[in-house]
Design a protein around this motif. Structure first.
Motif, short mmCIF file in Angstrom:
data_model
loop_
_atom_site.label_atom_id
_atom_site.label_comp_id
_atom_site.label_asym_id
_atom_site.label_seq_id
_atom_site.Cartn_x
_atom_site.Cartn_y
_atom_site.Cartn_z
N TYR A 277 48.65 93.68 -51.95
CA TYR A 277 49.65 93.98 -52.81
C TYR A 277 49.43 93.51 -54.28
N ARG B 277 58.52 96.67 -56.91
CA ARG B 277 58.04 97.74 -56.04
C ARG B 277 56.85 97.20 -55.02
N GLY C 112 58.35 95.66 -52.14
CA GLY C 112 59.09 96.53 -51.36
C GLY C 112 57.98 97.23 -50.34
N GLU C 113 56.85 97.28 -50.79
CA GLU C 113 55.77 97.99 -50.30
C GLU C 113 55.29 96.69 -49.05
N ARG D 205 58.07 96.92 -46.41
CA ARG D 205 57.92 98.14 -45.64
C ARG D 205 57.07 97.94 -44.33
N ASP D 206 55.68 97.44 -44.77
CA ASP D 206 54.67 97.48 -43.88
C ASP D 206 54.98 96.16 -42.86
N THR D 207 55.91 95.12 -43.43
CA THR D 207 56.21 94.17 -42.50
C THR D 207 57.09 94.65 -41.59
N PHE D 208 57.98 95.63 -41.76
CA PHE D 208 58.99 96.33 -40.89
C PHE D 208 58.00 97.11 -39.67
N THR D 209 57.00 97.72 -40.25
CA THR D 209 56.28 98.70 -39.36
C THR D 209 55.48 97.79 -38.36
N SER E 299 57.92 96.47 -35.63
CA SER E 299 59.03 97.37 -35.17
C SER E 299 59.18 97.02 -33.52
#
Length: 449
Positions: free
Chosen positions: A409, A425, A428-429, A432-436, A439
């Motif tokens: 990043y 930003r 945020g990316e 987002r990838d940590t959530f994915t 999951s």
């Protein structure tokens, strides 16, 4: 307050002299507890109160098997008595709920300065001795428990990291609800019982935290049961909510979305029964909310009213009513050490001995100094003990996050002042990838009220 025929310890003439009846023997009190269970729970509470007082005052003679002498008293007295009887009462009643329903529950003490009460209860349930074997469940272990408390090289006067089952210190007041909701999120089977002190309730962080209930999802999260303990006083005077009417307190909590239940009194038998009945109703309501969310229409997004308890009991309950004239129990004077001059004043030393003997330790502990079997059987077993619950002990249920490589990043900047980027930003990316990546484990949450 309910008209009461309450048992009180008087600092000059004890009503708990040898042979006096237990308050639960004065007559039947209506409620869910049988006469036998009521008597045993009350005596367990007496044991917790006895151990609490012992931690504050004693370094020797832990079971009072000889007359109390100034040499048995710690040279420096530091601890908090006033909130402790209420904390122990709640702990003991949660033990009953855990045993009856095989609950997975943890306990957060907002007034964490009541550390000796929490230590007393994790000691009585056996957790403390398992972690610290030198503090054994006998007279010598009890002496070590007393000597370690609030002593250099021992344990702090507040609930702290070394306290089994503790995830909340409580010294800087105001954060207990935040910690409670954080524990309940994504733990669908967990009940988090959280005690909020009425002095603590005046802080900004706590006032803001009532709103956390709006973020609790009954379909996937556990439950938080707030217990607002209004004993009327903080360290040096009355509290705002302690002086508010029940209607004012009800409207405040209902405005935050809670279903409010009141328990009030100073007669131990009445309060035991009333609190037991209220706890049962709250548990039934919690389970009903969760069943409806987990078995009902997934499209129904209505926000339930979770239960909350308001408990009004005297500050320093069962302690000395007065000392040298001024009232103590039910006032701010019971907040810390009610009898602070016991090493130099023989009359105060005698009052301390009367106070401790009013709990009848000879009936609570056997010859070896162990809690008698009929009382020790009241505690849950294994990891169902709140001091031994994996959710509150050193991350025993934590899962490592699967984190992306942060270098991915990075912003390429070939020369100074030639590229425009917003670091948030890029963050945020990464989030987002940590959530994915996590999951399936569902063990990462971004929370911003």
């Amino acid at each position: 307050m309910k008209e009461s025929t309450a048992y009180h310890f008087d600092a000059t003439i004890s009503s708990a002299v040898e042979g006096a009846p237990s308050p639960v023997e004065e007559g039947p009190v209506e409620g869910p507890l049988s006469v036998d269970l009521l008597d045993r729970m009350h005596r367990y509470w007496q044991a917790a109160n006895y151990l609490t007082v012992g931690q504050i005052y004693l370094k020797d003679n832990p079971l009072l098997r000889e007359p109390l002498d100034r040499s048995h008293i710690k040279p420096r007295l530091l601890g908090h008595w006033g909130t402790s009887p209420g904390l122990s009462l709640i702990y003991i009643h949660l033990n009953r709920l855990i045993r009856e329903h095989d609950l997975d529950a943890i306990y957060l003490a907002g007034p964490g300065h009541g550390g000796p009460a929490v230590l007393a209860n994790v000691y009585l349930e056996g957790t403390y001795s398992e972690i610290y074997p030198e503090v054994s469940l006998d007279a010598s272990g009890m002496q070590r428990l007393f000597r370690r408390f609030s002593t250099p090289g021992g344990v702090p006067s507040h609930v702290s990291v070394p306290t089994p089952g503790s995830i909340h210190e409580g010294g800087e007041l105001g954060y207990v609800l935040t910690h409670a909701f954080g524990a309940a999120f994504d733990n669908p089977d967990l009940l988090v019982a959280v005690v909020v002190g009425d002095g603590e309730a005046e802080t900004g962080p706590l006032e803001g935290s009532w709103k956390s209930m709006s973020f609790l999802n009954p379909a996937r999260d556990g439950a938080v049961l707030p217990i607002l303990h209004l004993n009327g006083y903080k360290i040096s005077g009355p509290t705002v909510l302690g002086r508010a009417s029940d209607e004012e307190v009800r409207k405040l909590l209902e405005g935050h979305g809670y279903e409010v239940h009141f328990v009030e009194g100073d007669d131990p038998a009445y309060v035991h029964q009333a609190f037991a009945a209220t706890l049962d109703r709250c548990y039934e309501r919690i389970r009903a909310i969760q069943r409806e969310a987990r078995e009902g229409d997934p499209g129904d997004s209505g926000r339930p009213r979770w239960p909350a308890i308001v408990l009004r009991t005297p500050k320093g309950w069962t302690g000395p009513n007065e000392v040298n004239g001024p009232p103590v129990t039910g006032t701010f004077r019971s907040h810390q050490v009610p009898l602070s001059g016991v090493r130099s004043d023989p009359e105060l030393l005698a009052l301390l001995e009367d106070w401790m003997r009013s709990y009848h330790p000879e009936e609570l502990f056997d010859e070896e100094g162990r809690l008698v079997e009929e009382l020790s059987a009241l505690a849950p077993e294994g990891e169902r003990r709140m001091g031994s619950n994996p959710h509150a002990n050193g991350g025993r249920v934590l899962k490592d996050l699967d984190l992306p490589d942060f270098r991915y990043y990075a912003a390429e900047v070939p020369a100074p002042a030639t590229v425009r980027h917003e670091s948030t930003r890029r963050l945020g990316e990464m989030l987002r990838d940590t959530f994915t990546l996590n999951s399936a484990a569902a063990n990462f949450r971004l929370f911003c009220p």
